[in-house]
Motif scaffolding. Structure first.
Motif, mmCIF file in Angstrom:
data_model
loop_
_atom_site.group_PDB
_atom_site.id
_atom_site.type_symbol
_atom_site.label_atom_id
_atom_site.label_comp_id
_atom_site.label_asym_id
_atom_site.label_seq_id
_atom_site.Cartn_x
_atom_site.Cartn_y
_atom_site.Cartn_z
ATOM 1 N N ARG A 35 43.284 26.430 50.928
ATOM 2 C CA ARG A 35 42.216 25.808 50.146
ATOM 3 C C ARG A 35 41.790 26.667 48.962
ATOM 4 N NH1 ARG A 35 38.640 23.553 55.278
ATOM 5 N NH2 ARG A 35 40.085 21.859 55.821
ATOM 6 N N ASP A 36 41.742 27.979 49.140
ATOM 7 C CA ASP A 36 41.344 28.845 48.027
ATOM 8 C C ASP A 36 42.508 29.721 47.567
ATOM 9 O OD1 ASP A 36 41.479 30.574 50.181
ATOM 10 O OD2 ASP A 36 39.684 31.709 49.619
ATOM 11 N N LEU A 37 43.735 29.218 47.746
ATOM 12 C CA LEU A 37 44.924 29.982 47.376
ATOM 13 C C LEU A 37 44.968 30.182 45.860
ATOM 14 C CD1 LEU A 37 47.624 31.230 48.358
ATOM 15 C CD2 LEU A 37 48.668 28.987 48.003
ATOM 16 N N VAL A 38 45.243 31.405 45.442
ATOM 17 C CA VAL A 38 45.370 31.755 44.031
ATOM 18 C C VAL A 38 46.835 32.072 43.753
ATOM 19 C CG1 VAL A 38 44.757 33.401 42.221
ATOM 20 C CG2 VAL A 38 43.016 32.626 43.856
ATOM 21 N N LEU A 39 47.370 31.442 42.707
ATOM 22 C CA LEU A 39 48.739 31.713 42.280
ATOM 23 C C LEU A 39 48.706 32.413 40.930
ATOM 24 C CD1 LEU A 39 51.862 31.394 42.302
ATOM 25 C CD2 LEU A 39 51.523 29.131 41.260
ATOM 26 N N LEU A 40 49.104 33.676 40.911
ATOM 27 C CA LEU A 40 49.360 34.354 39.646
ATOM 28 C C LEU A 40 50.734 33.914 39.165
ATOM 29 C CD1 LEU A 40 48.733 36.658 37.524
ATOM 30 C CD2 LEU A 40 50.138 38.114 39.006
ATOM 31 N N TYR A 41 50.787 33.399 37.944
ATOM 32 C CA TYR A 41 52.052 32.883 37.408
ATOM 33 C C TYR A 41 52.052 33.184 35.921
ATOM 34 C CZ TYR A 41 55.927 29.542 36.725
ATOM 35 O OH TYR A 41 57.129 28.958 36.434
ATOM 36 N N ASP A 42 52.705 34.265 35.549
ATOM 37 C CA ASP A 42 52.636 34.797 34.191
ATOM 38 C C ASP A 42 54.037 34.791 33.584
ATOM 39 O OD1 ASP A 42 50.726 35.536 32.421
ATOM 40 O OD2 ASP A 42 50.515 37.595 33.096
ATOM 41 N N ASP A 43 54.349 33.755 32.840
ATOM 42 C CA ASP A 43 55.677 33.567 32.266
ATOM 43 C C ASP A 43 55.802 34.379 30.979
ATOM 44 O OD1 ASP A 43 58.009 32.682 31.124
ATOM 45 O OD2 ASP A 43 57.507 30.550 31.188
ATOM 46 N N PRO A 44 56.655 35.411 30.941
ATOM 47 C CA PRO A 44 56.789 36.202 29.709
ATOM 48 C C PRO A 44 57.467 35.440 28.578
ATOM 49 C CG PRO A 44 58.420 36.899 31.320
ATOM 50 C CD PRO A 44 57.519 35.922 32.023
ATOM 51 N N GLU A 45 58.154 34.333 28.897
ATOM 52 C CA GLU A 45 58.763 33.527 27.849
ATOM 53 C C GLU A 45 57.766 32.557 27.211
ATOM 54 O OE1 GLU A 45 62.046 31.742 29.839
ATOM 55 O OE2 GLU A 45 63.254 33.572 29.851
ATOM 56 N N ASP A 46 56.551 32.513 27.757
ATOM 57 C CA ASP A 46 55.465 31.714 27.193
ATOM 58 C C ASP A 46 54.180 32.540 27.269
ATOM 59 O OD1 ASP A 46 54.025 29.608 26.119
ATOM 60 O OD2 ASP A 46 53.763 28.599 28.046
ATOM 61 N N PRO A 47 54.129 33.687 26.555
ATOM 62 C CA PRO A 47 52.974 34.588 26.683
ATOM 63 C C PRO A 47 51.719 33.969 26.095
ATOM 64 C CG PRO A 47 54.385 35.293 24.877
ATOM 65 C CD PRO A 47 55.120 34.174 25.579
ATOM 66 N N ILE A 48 50.560 34.396 26.614
ATOM 67 C CA ILE A 48 49.298 33.906 26.075
ATOM 68 C C ILE A 48 49.130 34.450 24.660
ATOM 69 C CG2 ILE A 48 48.285 33.652 28.358
ATOM 70 C CD1 ILE A 48 46.718 36.191 27.888
ATOM 71 N N PRO A 49 48.303 33.798 23.849
ATOM 72 C CA PRO A 49 48.220 34.151 22.425
ATOM 73 C C PRO A 49 47.510 35.479 22.186
ATOM 74 C CG PRO A 49 46.653 32.425 22.963
ATOM 75 C CD PRO A 49 47.487 32.615 24.186
ATOM 76 N N PRO A 50 47.577 35.986 20.944
ATOM 77 C CA PRO A 50 46.875 37.236 20.616
ATOM 78 C C PRO A 50 45.369 37.089 20.766
ATOM 79 C CG PRO A 50 48.477 36.643 18.913
ATOM 80 C CD PRO A 50 48.356 35.469 19.826
ATOM 81 N N LEU A 51 44.665 38.215 20.704
ATOM 82 C CA LEU A 51 43.209 38.195 20.795
ATOM 83 C C LEU A 51 42.598 37.416 19.639
ATOM 84 C CD1 LEU A 51 42.606 41.884 21.882
ATOM 85 C CD2 LEU A 51 42.160 39.848 23.252
ATOM 86 N N PHE A 52 41.348 37.025 19.797
ATOM 87 C CA PHE A 52 40.695 36.144 18.837
ATOM 88 C C PHE A 52 40.852 36.610 17.400
ATOM 89 C CE2 PHE A 52 37.344 34.818 22.183
ATOM 90 C CZ PHE A 52 38.309 34.116 22.842
ATOM 91 N N ALA A 53 40.606 37.882 17.143
ATOM 92 C CA ALA A 53 40.584 38.375 15.769
ATOM 93 C C ALA A 53 41.942 38.258 15.102
ATOM 94 C CB ALA A 53 40.113 39.828 15.751
ATOM 95 N N ASP A 54 43.018 38.314 15.899
ATOM 96 C CA ASP A 54 44.361 38.297 15.341
ATOM 97 C C ASP A 54 45.055 36.954 15.512
ATOM 98 O OD1 ASP A 54 44.645 41.496 16.860
ATOM 99 O OD2 ASP A 54 44.091 41.064 14.783
ATOM 100 N N ARG A 55 44.401 36.026 16.171
ATOM 101 C CA ARG A 55 45.085 34.801 16.574
ATOM 102 C C ARG A 55 45.333 33.883 15.391
ATOM 103 N NH1 ARG A 55 42.354 31.995 21.390
ATOM 104 N NH2 ARG A 55 43.134 33.902 22.318
#
Length: 734
Positions: free
Chosen positions: A708-728
């Motif tokens: 019910r409270d299972l957490v899945l870490l799923y971090d795809d390096p081929e689809d990285p999250i964007p740069p920080l706000f100032a550089d985005r």
């Protein structure tokens, strides 16, 4: 040519269409009793449409009292063409949907016949990919007995024909028809029939209603013509299958070939060998690929149906001619069927910028969408329309398999590239403004990313955050759509509440842009210390109503956690681990806990945990039952990330390090092992965890409450999250 409008054709029409009429005659067959049956007479006609397949009317295969024809063992009967009779068996009947298909299921007086001789080489007719309209020049063709004998009168029509039947005789009904010939003459069988037989009849029809295509009452359908093709000579295509003549108003009727779009597995005749789970897509793929292969260099065959079409269309100034259509439909035939017919409708609607919605099955395949684009426009507009549509299809197909491993997905990506290259070659003559508009095909979002960026601590020691919401299009392409960016920031819980107030509407809008029935993935990027965030249990608005109920997000869509510290800089260990998980034959749960017997306490993490994670195999995926909010669990997740692990599993409310593992921990680790053993690969984990959350939320399956409270870490390096706000960078949706 006798027509419903009194038009008479001259010999010029015959010369213009001579090659096409010859091909039509050779692809029209006669249906009769099994080969060798004494005194067999022809039942009706059919048309060869794909290697080993004949299309006819369903009523041709039934006797006048509605019973099935007398056939040989296992339902075998004969198909006559080219001076021979080939054994065949009915495979599909579209006139009688299976009971489970429901009362509203599509019905059509059509049947598909499979030839049983795999070596029975034959030509194939060209089936139109567009609905039929008023025809200037059209012909009905009929099959014949291989011995040259004319068939007798024909039986009744199918159950939905409104009383249509073959009528008249072949004597004077079409005396003005150009090119009337003996039946054997058309098929290369020189045996003279007992009496002259018209192999085709000139017609024009000017209406279409619920009964199908209609042609003039002055045209008498030759006996035995039911099931044969109706040829639109102006386009060089088969547009209908002849049913007969309506008894009340005496108009001729034909079933549009587009009615084949209703073909489904429920129409398979008991005991017959079918075309798989999507028979319509399979059949038309065979058809289109056969016609393209007919133009290959070095083939020893004579003129093809395409050659006849090309001769008819030459000189019309079309930029999207029959050669472009031939290649485009071959490329489309090599792609998988769209997962939902509404995707085809959406692509056509985007190109034509129209709002109407055809029947749910009227555009089932990419081929059908291609056929919906003939608008009678000027040649340039028509070219631009087809280029735009095919560009969308190439993009949609590539996006569907972008993250899928294996040879099958790689083959689909290759075919999507071939289609994109074909489109690019045809687009070179477009005007610059059209190339700009069509080039960046509007992408459908695949995910919505919520990101919490830590700023600093306030005087009371509380960590303050800014947040943002972005739509993701894959391969590191993001568009920021909501943001809370201030100098002071807010505490994490307040930032989370601000996000949740608008997240439901944002997810619904992304779902709508992604396509009918889509549920985009929710991704949540959090910093260290918040890896226990149970985003799957967040409750968001179920609709855009102001007073909409709140529903948990996890059971209805995939929800994953991402590390806010990882961005566009992909280190080698992270990429190596990801590639190892994608190619591993099986995933294994790697249980992470404090070093046994060493008295190790986190703070730095025990050396044994470092060694465990650094030396883990390619298919290993960390699993922790400890809390990851602090202490050992937090340190262990940090080590897993530092050693490159892109994925991991843990409960949001794990136990502290001061508490020993208990039966609940054992149940959790057993459940994780079972989940990974049957996962089929790391790319399927988000959806499998969603299914598990749904079962746990509904208590539908015993033993799933641990999820019910299972957490899945799923971090795809081929689809990285964007740069920080100032550089985005501000990306435009494509």
């Amino acid at each position: 040519m006798a027509t419903s409008q009194g038009r008479t054709a001259g010999s010029g029409d015959r010369a213009r269409y001579a090659q096409l009429l010859d091909h039509a005659g050779r692809t029209t067959v006669g249906l009769r009793a099994a080969p060798g049956a004494p005194g067999a007479r022809m039942w009706g006609s059919g048309v060869l449409i794909a290697p080993g397949w004949v299309l006819t009317c369903a009523h041709v295969l039934a006797a006048s009292d509605g019973r099935r024809r007398e056939t040989g063992p296992d339902g075998v009967f004969g198909v006559a063409f080219g001076g021979r009779v080939v054994p065949a068996r009915q495979a599909y009947d579209l006139s009688r949907p299976a009971p489970e298909a429901g009362p509203g299921a599509a019905r059509a007086d059509l049947a598909l016949v499979r030839l049983l001789d795999p070596e029975a080489g034959h030509p194939c007719a060209w089936l139109s990919d567009q609905p039929a309209t008023l025809l200037e020049d059209a012909y009905i063709f009929r099959g014949h007995d291989s011995g040259g004998h004319d068939s007798g009168g024909h039986d009744r029509s199918g159950p939905d024909a409104g009383g249509a039947r073959d009528g008249g005789t072949s004597g004077g009904a079409d005396a003005g028809c150009p090119g009337s010939r003996a039946a054997g003459d058309v098929h290369g069988d020189r045996a003279a029939p007992a009496a002259p037989v018209d192999t085709f009849i000139a017609v024009r029809f000017g209406a279409r209603d619920a009964r199908g295509l209609q042609f003039g009452s002055d045209v008498r359908v030759t006996p035995g013509a039911s099931g044969g093709p109706l040829i639109d000579c102006d386009r060089g295509e088969v547009v209908g299958i002849v049913k007969g003549r309506h008894q009340q108003d005496h108009v001729g009727l034909a079933v549009p070939v587009t009615a084949l779009r209703g073909l489904g597995p429920e129409h398979l005749v008991a005991g017959a060998e079918g075309l798989g789970p999507d028979p319509y897509h399979a059949l038309m793929s065979l058809h289109d690929r056969w016609h393209w292969a007919g133009q290959e260099l070095g083939r020893a065959t004579g003129p093809t149906w395409f050659d006849a079409q090309h001769a008819i269309m030459a000189g019309r100034g079309r930029l999207w001619g029959v050669q472009e259509r031939l290649q485009a439909l071959d490329l489309l035939a090599r792609l998988p069927a769209p997962r939902d017919p509404l995707i085809v409708e959406g692509a056509v609607g985007e190109v034509l910028d129209r709002g109407e919605r055809p029947a749910a099955w009227s555009l089932r395949t990419w081929r059908d969408g291609h056929g919906a684009l003939y608008q009678g426009s000027d040649p340039y507009t028509e070219l631009r329309t087809f280029v735009h549509y095919l560009r969308i299809v190439a993009q949609l197909t590539a996006d569907e398999v972008r993250d899928q491993p294996g040879e099958a997905a790689a083959a689909v990506r290759e075919q999507a590239v071939r289609l994109a290259e074909f489109v690019q070659a045809k687009a070179v003559v477009l005007q610059p403004q059209d190339r700009r508009r069509i080039g960046p095909v509007r992408r459908r979002p695949r995910s919505v990313l919520v990101e919490f960026e830590p700023l600093f601590y306030d005087e009371g020691g509380a960590e303050l955050f800014n947040w943002s919401v972005s739509e993701g299009y894959g391969q590191g392409q993001w568009l920021r759509v909501d943001v809370q960016e201030s100098a002071g920031g807010v505490p994490f819980e307040q930032a989370r509440e601000q996000v949740l107030r608008q997240l439901g509407g944002r997810l619904l809008r992304a779902d709508g842009a992604a396509g009918p029935g889509a549920r985009v993935r929710l991704e949540v990027a959090v910093p260290e210390g918040h890896w226990h965030t149970a985003a799957g249990q967040w409750e968001v608005a179920a609709s855009t109503r102001r007073t909409a109920r709140l529903r948990p997000v996890g059971p209805g869509r995939a929800v994953i956690l991402r590390d806010q510290g990882r961005r566009e800089q992909v280190d080698p260990a992270w990429l190596r681990r990801w590639q190892g998980l994608r190619t591993a034959p099986e995933l294994q749960a790697l249980r992470v806990r404090p070093g046994e017997g060493a008295g190790a306490r986190p703070g730095p993490c025990a050396e044994s945990v470092w060694r465990l994670l650094e030396t883990a195999g390619e298919g290993a995926l960390p699993a922790l039952c400890h809390t990851v909010a602090d202490g050992f669990g937090r340190d262990a997740v940090g080590v897993a990330l530092d050693t490159g692990f892109p994925a991991g599993l843990w409960p949001a409310r794990g136990h502290g390090e001061e508490q020993d593992c208990d039966a609940g921990c054992e149940e959790f680790h057993r459940g994780v092992r079972e989940l990974l053993q049957g996962s089929g690969g790391v790319v399927r984990l988000p959806e499998l965890v969603r299914q598990l959350r749904a079962k746990a939320a509904e208590a539908a399956e015993e033993g799933t409450h641990w999820a019910r409270d299972l957490v899945l870490l799923y971090d795809d390096p081929e689809d990285p999250i964007p740069p920080l706000f100032a550089d985005r960078p501000q990306l435009s949706p494509r």
